[in-house]
Design a protein around this motif. Structure first.
Motif, PDB file in Angstrom:
ATOM      1  N   GLN A  48      45.541  55.863  30.398  1.00 19.62           N
ATOM      2  CA  GLN A  48      44.934  55.855  31.989  1.00 19.62           C
ATOM      3  C   GLN A  48      45.592  54.935  32.495  1.00 19.62           C
ATOM      4  OE1 GLN A  48      41.309  55.863  30.081  1.00 19.62           O
ATOM      5  NE2 GLN A  48      40.339  57.426  30.972  1.00 19.62           N
ATOM      6  N   TYR A  50      46.186  52.788  36.021  1.00 19.65           N
ATOM      7  CA  TYR A  50      44.746  52.189  36.685  1.00 19.65           C
ATOM      8  C   TYR A  50      45.399  50.911  38.012  1.00 19.65           C
ATOM      9  CZ  TYR A  50      41.876  53.512  34.549  1.00 19.65           C
ATOM     10  OH  TYR A  50      40.636  54.628  32.815  1.00 19.65           O
ATOM     11  N   GLN A  51      45.226  50.719  39.319  1.00 23.08           N
ATOM     12  CA  GLN A  51      45.480  49.435  39.984  1.00 23.08           C
ATOM     13  C   GLN A  51      44.320  48.542  39.265  1.00 23.08           C
ATOM     14  OE1 GLN A  51      48.225  50.829  42.162  1.00 23.08           O
ATOM     15  NE2 GLN A  51      47.124  49.422  43.151  1.00 23.08           N
ATOM     16  N   GLU A  53      42.743  45.942  40.372  1.00 19.79           N
ATOM     17  CA  GLU A  53      41.258  46.167  40.213  1.00 19.79           C
ATOM     18  C   GLU A  53      39.920  46.409  39.642  1.00 19.79           C
ATOM     19  OE1 GLU A  53      38.336  45.370  44.608  1.00 19.79           O
ATOM     20  OE2 GLU A  53      40.588  46.370  44.484  1.00 19.79           O
ATOM     21  N   ASP A  54      41.045  47.621  39.259  1.00 21.52           N
ATOM     22  CA  ASP A  54      39.971  49.043  38.632  1.00 21.52           C
ATOM     23  C   ASP A  54      39.903  48.709  37.579  1.00 21.52           C
ATOM     24  OD1 ASP A  54      39.272  49.651  41.260  1.00 21.52           O
ATOM     25  OD2 ASP A  54      41.067  51.217  41.234  1.00 21.52           O
ATOM     26  N   ALA A  55      41.373  48.241  36.682  1.00 18.75           N
ATOM     27  CA  ALA A  55      40.779  47.935  35.013  1.00 18.75           C
ATOM     28  C   ALA A  55      40.991  47.024  35.069  1.00 18.75           C
ATOM     29  CB  ALA A  55      43.226  47.787  34.975  1.00 18.75           C
ATOM     30  N   SER A  57      37.881  46.282  36.532  1.00 17.80           N
ATOM     31  CA  SER A  57      36.341  46.377  36.311  1.00 17.80           C
ATOM     32  C   SER A  57      36.281  46.799  35.101  1.00 17.80           C
ATOM     33  CB  SER A  57      36.126  47.116  37.020  1.00 17.80           C
ATOM     34  OG  SER A  57      36.742  48.350  37.218  1.00 17.80           O
ATOM     35  N   LEU A  58      37.317  46.997  34.238  1.00 13.57           N
ATOM     36  CA  LEU A  58      36.008  48.261  32.878  1.00 13.57           C
ATOM     37  C   LEU A  58      36.606  46.953  31.768  1.00 13.57           C
ATOM     38  CD1 LEU A  58      39.274  50.758  32.792  1.00 13.57           C
ATOM     39  CD2 LEU A  58      36.787  50.896  33.721  1.00 13.57           C
ATOM     40  N   LYS A 221      40.410  38.846  39.062  1.00 14.74           N
ATOM     41  CA  LYS A 221      40.379  38.913  40.639  1.00 14.74           C
ATOM     42  C   LYS A 221      40.804  38.167  41.867  1.00 14.74           C
ATOM     43  CE  LYS A 221      35.455  40.549  39.147  1.00 14.74           C
ATOM     44  NZ  LYS A 221      34.018  40.457  38.785  1.00 14.74           N
ATOM     45  N   ASP A 225      42.655  40.542  44.517  1.00 15.98           N
ATOM     46  CA  ASP A 225      42.459  40.650  45.534  1.00 15.98           C
ATOM     47  C   ASP A 225      43.544  39.975  46.741  1.00 15.98           C
ATOM     48  OD1 ASP A 225      40.090  41.955  45.153  1.00 15.98           O
ATOM     49  OD2 ASP A 225      38.753  40.566  45.262  1.00 15.98           O
ATOM     50  N   GLU A 229      47.411  42.854  44.248  1.00 14.75           N
ATOM     51  CA  GLU A 229      46.616  43.290  44.418  1.00 14.75           C
ATOM     52  C   GLU A 229      47.516  44.991  44.615  1.00 14.75           C
ATOM     53  OE1 GLU A 229      45.243  44.072  48.330  1.00 14.75           O
ATOM     54  OE2 GLU A 229      47.373  43.285  49.327  1.00 14.75           O
TER      55      GLU A 229
END
Length: 240
Positions: A48, A50-51, A53-55, A57-58, A221, A225, A229
């Protein structure tokens, strides 16, 4: 411990400013800079992407506990991907990441060759000046969940060649400088390597189900950001 964390976070903030000034441009699959030399493995059907930021979040946030750590808990280097070639994992990684291939003789003795260290963008031909580094240091892995693993899983982690970010040929100097620091305490000295390093860090933690502590998560993070990013992360779960 608090003073160390404050100093580490301050250093990371300074590094972030430097990266922004240099205008790091990051490509989607972790090869974003001239400091990156080895081609990544192409995503498989089970991976999978991910960007950053999304990675992030996991990732699961938890306190880090390194008590009881000893590097002998992670057996390395084993027989590698091909036990018949006579090479250890370390030697196989050196061969795979060489920009100019070394000659390989009986017993996997390497002669010649050239490597470019992604952490500091330094070219090296002397094997004594090089090290094979884990994207996430062993002590960090131990404190982030590996303490509870079986010996088999820790050996698999220490010798992992099945995912691109796991092992990297870098200058021995940068390995000594980093020691066992986490992402809040050390970043590569070459600005173009920072986003790749952060992407590798997150990919490795996701691959092996390792946690992140609060400071570490905040630093990740911060970069997601800002200058990193557009960094992409391939999530490839370990099978052991």
């Amino acid at each position: 411990m608090t003073d160390h964390r404050v100093r580490g976070t301050t250093a990371v903030a300074a590094a972030l400013v430097l990266v922004v000034v240099v205008v790091v441009v990051v490509a989607p699959l972790l090869l974003t800079s001239p400091a990156a030399t080895a081609a990544p493995l192409a995503p498989s059907s089970s991976d999978q992407v991910y960007q950053l930021e999304d990675a992030i979040s996991l990732l699961v946030e938890a306190d880090e506990d390194r008590t009881g750590y000893a590097d002998t808990a992670f057996p390395r280097w084993n027989q590698g991907l091909d036990p018949a070639d006579g090479c250890t994992t370390r030697e196989e990684v050196l061969i795979a990441e060489a920009v100019e291939q070394p000659a390989v003789s009986r017993g996997c003795a390497l002669r010649g060759g050239r490597w470019v260290s992604p952490y500091d963008n330094q070219s090296a031909t002397d094997l004594q000046a090089l090290a094979v580094a884990h994207a996430v240091p062993l002590a960090e892995a131990w404190g982030s969940g590996a303490k509870a693993w079986t010996a088999e899983r820790r050996e698999a982690y220490a010798n992992d060649q099945a995912a691109y970010p796991s092992l990297n040929v870098v200058t021995a100097r940068t390995v000594r400088e980093r020691a066992e620091a986490d992402i809040a305490g050390w970043l590569p000295p070459h600005p173009d390597a920072v986003c790749r390093y952060i992407g590798d860090w997150v990919a490795t933690k996701l691959r092996w189900g390792l946690t992140v502590d609060k400071n570490e998560n905040e630093v990740l993070k911060l970069f997601a950001d800002n200058s990193c990013e557009t960094t992409g992360v391939i999530r490839r779960l370990a099978s052991v």
